[in-house]
Motif scaffolding. Sequence first.
Motif, short mmCIF file in Angstrom:
data_model
loop_
_atom_site.label_atom_id
_atom_site.label_comp_id
_atom_site.label_asym_id
_atom_site.label_seq_id
_atom_site.Cartn_x
_atom_site.Cartn_y
_atom_site.Cartn_z
N SER A 32 23.28 2.53 23.67
CA SER A 32 23.77 3.02 22.39
C SER A 32 25.13 2.43 22.09
O SER A 32 25.94 2.17 22.99
CB SER A 32 23.87 4.55 22.43
N ASN A 33 25.38 2.19 20.79
CA ASN A 33 26.70 1.76 20.31
C ASN A 33 27.23 2.79 19.32
O ASN A 33 27.82 2.43 18.29
CB ASN A 33 26.62 0.38 19.66
N VAL A 34 27.00 4.06 19.62
CA VAL A 34 27.39 5.15 18.73
C VAL A 34 28.73 5.73 19.17
O VAL A 34 28.93 6.01 20.36
CB VAL A 34 26.32 6.26 18.70
N ILE A 35 29.63 5.95 18.21
CA ILE A 35 30.91 6.61 18.46
C ILE A 35 30.80 8.07 18.03
O ILE A 35 30.35 8.37 16.91
CB ILE A 35 32.05 5.91 17.69
N TYR A 36 31.18 8.99 18.91
CA TYR A 36 31.13 10.42 18.61
C TYR A 36 32.51 10.89 18.16
O TYR A 36 33.49 10.78 18.90
CB TYR A 36 30.68 11.21 19.83
N PHE A 37 32.58 11.41 16.94
CA PHE A 37 33.85 11.92 16.41
C PHE A 37 34.07 13.35 16.90
O PHE A 37 33.16 14.18 16.85
CB PHE A 37 33.84 11.87 14.89
N ARG A 38 35.28 13.64 17.33
CA ARG A 38 35.60 14.95 17.90
C ARG A 38 35.94 15.99 16.86
O ARG A 38 35.91 17.19 17.14
CB ARG A 38 36.74 14.80 18.91
N ASP A 39 36.29 15.54 15.66
CA ASP A 39 36.58 16.49 14.58
C ASP A 39 36.60 15.74 13.25
O ASP A 39 36.45 14.51 13.21
CB ASP A 39 37.91 17.22 14.81
N LEU A 40 36.78 16.49 12.17
CA LEU A 40 36.81 15.88 10.84
C LEU A 40 37.97 14.91 10.71
O LEU A 40 37.83 13.84 10.12
CB LEU A 40 36.91 16.98 9.78
N GLN A 41 39.12 15.26 11.27
CA GLN A 41 40.30 14.40 11.17
C GLN A 41 40.05 13.04 11.81
O GLN A 41 40.43 12.00 11.28
CB GLN A 41 41.50 15.07 11.85
#
Length: 267
Positions: free
Chosen positions: A123-132
């Motif tokens: 996978s080359n997916v980045i997981y965002f930890r929050d809206l900011q």
Amino acid sequence: MSFKQDLKQLLKPYYIFNILLSLSYVFLKRMPGLCNYIFASDTCEFEGRETEILFFLIIVIAMRTRKTGSVSMINYLSSSFIYTKIANLILWFSADFLMGIIYGIIFILGALIFPEPTYSGPSNVIYFRDLQGLEEELSRNKKTTWLVAFYTVWNPACVTFAPVFAKLSTEFHLENLRFGKIDIGRYPEAAKKYHVNDGSLSKQLPTLILFEDGKEVLRRPTTDTKGKLISFLFSDDNIKKAFGLNGVYENCRNELKRSNKLHHKSD
């Protein structure tokens, strides 16, 4: 996923446990000896109400798995488990209140002890930890195109979609074409910001949004002119077609080449 891989996946505790729970009532009701003892009945036949519940269950599973885009045996099972277990719960309570309570306790404990396996392939997916974090990344470099999935970990359609999105991220990833995900179950402010309903009955899970120049340009599912949600099948081919990924990829690659040439000339 191939049939061989599906069979291998079925050997995991989550699937074994949920298949047993899903078949428990039908198996015990039709098993001579056990049926007579558990249900205190001379015959091991379904009653009218039981037959109605089972037929209704079949119809619900067929409709829901179609809407969630299930395309393999594993996906069908994952999408149907919640409905089969609820139907079993109703059947057990109808047959015997105490057995219904026991089944409900096993149901809850099983969900805690045997969580559904998550996708662990390339996978080359980045997981965002929050809206900011998402907002900062979108504004950091507006020449980067983002395809972002808004999902929850408990939704069967989102679980089914995970390997599809991961595959797309490895196939189309570029320095200026990136793939991201944000769990709106944990970060509801992101759901509010981008108008994604994260409720248990939501038909917007998952939601896929394409961002260019830091702004949303396309999403699926979307609404018609009357504001009614248009269902979308999140298959590999449908996503490529709906978002024009082949064209987006070519444009981003050409832009990347031009940028590299300008950089080399300036050096």
